[in-house]
Scaffold this active site. Structure first.
Site, PDB file in Angstrom:
ATOM      1  N   HIS A 262      -3.234  -4.802   0.776  1.00 37.50           N
ATOM      2  CA  HIS A 262      -2.398  -3.683   1.219  1.00 37.50           C
ATOM      3  C   HIS A 262      -1.271  -4.222   2.094  1.00 37.50           C
ATOM      4  O   HIS A 262      -1.468  -5.165   2.849  1.00 37.50           O
ATOM      5  CB  HIS A 262      -3.224  -2.650   2.009  1.00 37.50           C
ATOM      6  CG  HIS A 262      -2.549  -1.327   2.082  1.00 37.50           C
ATOM      7  ND1 HIS A 262      -1.596  -1.040   3.030  1.00 37.50           N
ATOM      8  CD2 HIS A 262      -2.656  -0.228   1.295  1.00 37.50           C
ATOM      9  CE1 HIS A 262      -1.151   0.191   2.824  1.00 37.50           C
ATOM     10  NE2 HIS A 262      -1.771   0.704   1.777  1.00 37.50           N
ATOM     11  N   ASP A 313      -7.481   2.636  -3.777  1.00 35.68           N
ATOM     12  CA  ASP A 313      -7.643   2.780  -5.225  1.00 35.68           C
ATOM     13  C   ASP A 313      -8.886   2.083  -5.766  1.00 35.68           C
ATOM     14  O   ASP A 313      -9.223   2.247  -6.937  1.00 35.68           O
ATOM     15  CB  ASP A 313      -6.407   2.237  -5.960  1.00 35.68           C
ATOM     16  CG  ASP A 313      -5.197   3.122  -5.728  1.00 35.68           C
ATOM     17  OD1 ASP A 313      -5.396   4.324  -5.491  1.00 35.68           O
ATOM     18  OD2 ASP A 313      -4.073   2.605  -5.745  1.00 35.68           O
TER      19      ASP A 313
HETATM   20  N1  ACO Z   1      -4.817  -9.988  -5.806  1.00 32.39           N
HETATM   21  C1  ACO Z   1      -4.540 -11.294  -5.665  1.00 32.39           C
HETATM   22  N2  ACO Z   1      -3.744 -11.784  -4.686  1.00 32.39           N
HETATM   23  C2  ACO Z   1      -3.211 -10.877  -3.846  1.00 32.39           C
HETATM   24  C3  ACO Z   1      -3.447  -9.505  -3.957  1.00 32.39           C
HETATM   25  C4  ACO Z   1      -4.294  -9.073  -4.994  1.00 32.39           C
HETATM   26  N3  ACO Z   1      -4.563  -7.766  -5.160  1.00 32.39           N
HETATM   27  N4  ACO Z   1      -2.781  -8.856  -2.981  1.00 32.39           N
HETATM   28  C5  ACO Z   1      -2.137  -9.793  -2.288  1.00 32.39           C
HETATM   29  N5  ACO Z   1      -2.393 -11.011  -2.801  1.00 32.39           N
HETATM   30  C6  ACO Z   1      -1.900 -12.290  -2.334  1.00 32.39           C
HETATM   31  C7  ACO Z   1      -0.612 -12.652  -3.071  1.00 32.39           C
HETATM   32  O1  ACO Z   1      -0.843 -13.419  -4.213  1.00 32.39           O
HETATM   33  C8  ACO Z   1       0.143 -13.380  -2.028  1.00 32.39           C
HETATM   34  O2  ACO Z   1      -0.355 -14.700  -1.943  1.00 32.39           O
HETATM   35  P1  ACO Z   1       0.630 -15.939  -1.713  1.00 32.39           P
HETATM   36  O3  ACO Z   1       1.280 -15.671  -0.372  1.00 32.39           O
HETATM   37  O4  ACO Z   1      -0.287 -17.107  -1.741  1.00 32.39           O
HETATM   38  O5  ACO Z   1       1.608 -15.880  -2.838  1.00 32.39           O
HETATM   39  C9  ACO Z   1      -0.230 -12.697  -0.732  1.00 32.39           C
HETATM   40  O6  ACO Z   1      -1.514 -12.128  -0.958  1.00 32.39           O
HETATM   41  C10 ACO Z   1       0.753 -11.621  -0.346  1.00 32.39           C
HETATM   42  O7  ACO Z   1       0.941 -10.745  -1.459  1.00 32.39           O
HETATM   43  P2  ACO Z   1       2.176  -9.795  -1.634  1.00 32.39           P
HETATM   44  O8  ACO Z   1       2.160  -9.249  -3.028  1.00 32.39           O
HETATM   45  O9  ACO Z   1       3.428 -10.440  -1.159  1.00 32.39           O
HETATM   46  O10 ACO Z   1       1.810  -8.667  -0.580  1.00 32.39           O
HETATM   47  P3  ACO Z   1       2.439  -7.266  -0.528  1.00 32.39           P
HETATM   48  O11 ACO Z   1       2.280  -6.751   0.839  1.00 32.39           O
HETATM   49  O12 ACO Z   1       3.790  -7.242  -1.106  1.00 32.39           O
HETATM   50  O13 ACO Z   1       1.489  -6.507  -1.575  1.00 32.39           O
HETATM   51  C11 ACO Z   1       0.163  -5.042  -2.705  1.00 32.39           C
HETATM   52  C12 ACO Z   1       0.737  -5.410  -1.349  1.00 32.39           C
HETATM   53  C13 ACO Z   1       1.292  -4.780  -3.685  1.00 32.39           C
HETATM   54  C14 ACO Z   1      -0.647  -3.747  -2.548  1.00 32.39           C
HETATM   55  C15 ACO Z   1      -0.737  -6.167  -3.225  1.00 32.39           C
HETATM   56  O14 ACO Z   1      -1.802  -6.373  -2.346  1.00 32.39           O
HETATM   57  C16 ACO Z   1      -1.235  -5.913  -4.640  1.00 32.39           C
HETATM   58  O15 ACO Z   1      -0.538  -6.228  -5.601  1.00 32.39           O
HETATM   59  N6  ACO Z   1      -2.458  -5.339  -4.792  1.00 32.39           N
HETATM   60  C17 ACO Z   1      -2.941  -4.988  -6.098  1.00 32.39           C
HETATM   61  C18 ACO Z   1      -2.364  -3.654  -6.536  1.00 32.39           C
HETATM   62  C19 ACO Z   1      -2.950  -2.508  -5.773  1.00 32.39           C
HETATM   63  O16 ACO Z   1      -4.141  -2.413  -5.581  1.00 32.39           O
HETATM   64  N7  ACO Z   1      -2.079  -1.572  -5.363  1.00 32.39           N
HETATM   65  C20 ACO Z   1      -2.487  -0.341  -4.688  1.00 32.39           C
HETATM   66  C21 ACO Z   1      -2.036  -0.336  -3.274  1.00 32.39           C
HETATM   67  S1  ACO Z   1      -2.588   1.104  -2.421  1.00 32.39           S
HETATM   68  C22 ACO Z   1      -1.637   2.350  -3.068  1.00 32.39           C
HETATM   69  O17 ACO Z   1      -0.504   2.183  -3.387  1.00 32.39           O
HETATM   70  C23 ACO Z   1      -2.205   3.702  -3.320  1.00 32.39           C
END
Ligand code: ACO
Length: 376
Positions: A262, A313
């Site tokens: 998140h 989710d």
């Molecule tokens: N799976 C694998 N790795 C992850 C995940 C994940 N779900 N979430 C974050 N990371 C890792 C990334 O690979 C990244 O690693 P790195 O720095 O080594 O490259 C690091 O954590 C940061 O990730 P970002 O995508 O830059 O973080 P951001 O804050 O932009 O992302 C997000 C938040 C989009 C929710 C992300 O955690 C994600 O994609 N989760 C999966 C999708 C999801 O569940 N979305 C629902 C969110 S809640 C809602 O909207 C109702």
């Protein structure tokens, strides 16, 4: 933009609006609407009370709630033209795409459509919240070759949704779990879809246009679309014994794990903790405990390996699945909850508006001489 610009990718940490609606404490994993803790609201209030709180700033007393519920019930109808539009859509139309079109069509028929006054916005919020739920269920029925179910005036918003979806009155336990999940999804300050509704509103556009934009933003798998993706993951895993192999493969291939992570919560998403309990009960009662067991095992394994937290989710997926909600309706269901927050944010933005217009950091070519087409 050039001199002194400070690009913040994804607007992380940027405070884009003042709001009285939602207090999200990401550091401590706490969430409250209008000062009320989310757990108290989910467990003890109805979705209708929560919508009232978001739109009026206070929880209703009994007479206010009765009037408000009547207003929502009297708005439980959608134009015949919308049902016709659903019939004309390709059977394969994604329910979120159908919902976006439905919101636009509802805007064409709303008596206050371009009136952005506070009172008109409040009336539109009640209508669109009721109608969105009906539109989701009606589209689902029509695409399956069935007639839409007539809403039941004696059922609350959540129970009536499940009834209109299936034609069967839900059990009290199923209705309560669904009602609580609508509350948990109702509001979450500047998430991507709500921010979208604020951006559209800030141009002095109208509520239906802003909500249609919010539906488009929610659809993506990094936002509301994640719930559906979580269920596909659970179905792909299939058995508790397969979680270990799935996790090893996912870690090796650096797969993005849906329902984990998140932008704001660091110490856990409080909504996920509540949904976990509800999913456990609903999966057990529906004889589908396997999906809860797979979820818990995956949660523990992923958290241990990568330190990622499950977000809202994650546990809503086994919960919705055990309630009999089709997987491609998970995101529309989230919209049916988030509509309360979208509309509350739209009202707040209209009441104290300034155009939202950030800047871009230019990274293209430097200034150069134009070359006419004949010489290119
Ligand atoms: N799976 C694998 N790795 C992850 C995940 C994940 N779900 N979430 C974050 N990371 C890792 C990334 O690979 C990244 O690693 P790195 O720095 O080594 O490259 C690091 O954590 C940061 O990730 P970002 O995508 O830059 O973080 P951001 O804050 O932009 O992302 C997000 C938040 C989009 C929710 C992300 O955690 C994600 O994609 N989760 C999966 C999708 C999801 O569940 N979305 C629902 C969110 S809640 C809602 O909207 C109702």
């Amino acid at each position: 933009m050039s001199e002194g610009s400070s690009l913040i990718r994804g607007l992380e940490g940027v405070v884009a609006a003042e709001t009285r609606l939602c207090d999200l404490d990401g550091k401590n994993g706490r969430l409250a609407y209008g000062g009320y803790d989310i757990e108290d609201l989910a467990r003890q209030a109805t979705f209708e009370e929560v919508a009232y709180l978001l739109w009026h700033g206070e929880l209703p007393g009994k007479p206010q709630l009765d009037r408000f519920v009547s207003e929502l019930i009297s708005a439980r109808s959608i134009p015949r033209e919308l049902i016709e539009a659903f019939r004309l859509m390709p059977r394969s139309t994604d329910p979120m795409r159908a919902l976006q079109a439905a919101v636009a069509i509802l805007g064409m028929h709303d008596p206050d459509t371009t009136d952005n006054s506070h009172d008109a916005n409040r009336r539109k919020a009640a209508r669109v919240a009721s109608q969105l739920a009906i539109a989701i269920c009606a589209h689902h029925r029509v695409r399956g070759g069935q007639e839409p179910v007539t809403p039941a005036a004696d059922l609350g918003h959540a129970a009536n949704f499940l009834y209109m979806l299936t034609g069967v009155r839900p059990s009290a336990t199923a209705a309560k779990a669904f009602d609580a999940s609508l509350t948990l999804y109702a509001e979450h300050e500047m998430n991507a879809s709500t921010f979208t509704t604020r951006v559209i509103t800030s141009t002095q556009s109208d509520m239906h246009s802003a909500v249609a934009g919010g539906v488009g933003a929610l659809k993506g798998p990094l936002h509301g679309g994640a719930g559906e993706a979580v269920m596909h993951t659970l179905l792909e895993i299939g058995e508790v014994a397969s979680v270990e192999r799935f996790t090893e493969d996912a870690l090796r291939t650096k797969r993005r794990l849906m329902g984990f992570g998140h932008r704001v919560y660091r110490a856990g998403d409080p909504r996920a903790a509540i949904l976990r309990g509800m999913a456990e009960e609903a999966c057990r009662q529906s004889g589908q405990f396997k999906w809860f067991q797979i979820s818990v095992t995956l949660h523990e394994r992923i958290s241990a390996a990568k330190g990622l937290i499950p977000n809202v989710d994650f546990y809503s997926a086994p919960l919705f699945y055990s309630l009999g909600i089709p997987v491609d309706l998970f995101t529309p269901v989230i919209a049916a909850g988030r509509i309360a927050g979208w509309t509350a944010n739209i009202i707040e933005q209209h009441d104290d508006n300034r155009l939202i217009r950030p800047r871009g950091e230019y990274t293209g070519a430097g200034r150069r001489a134009f070359v006419p087409l004949a010489r290119r």
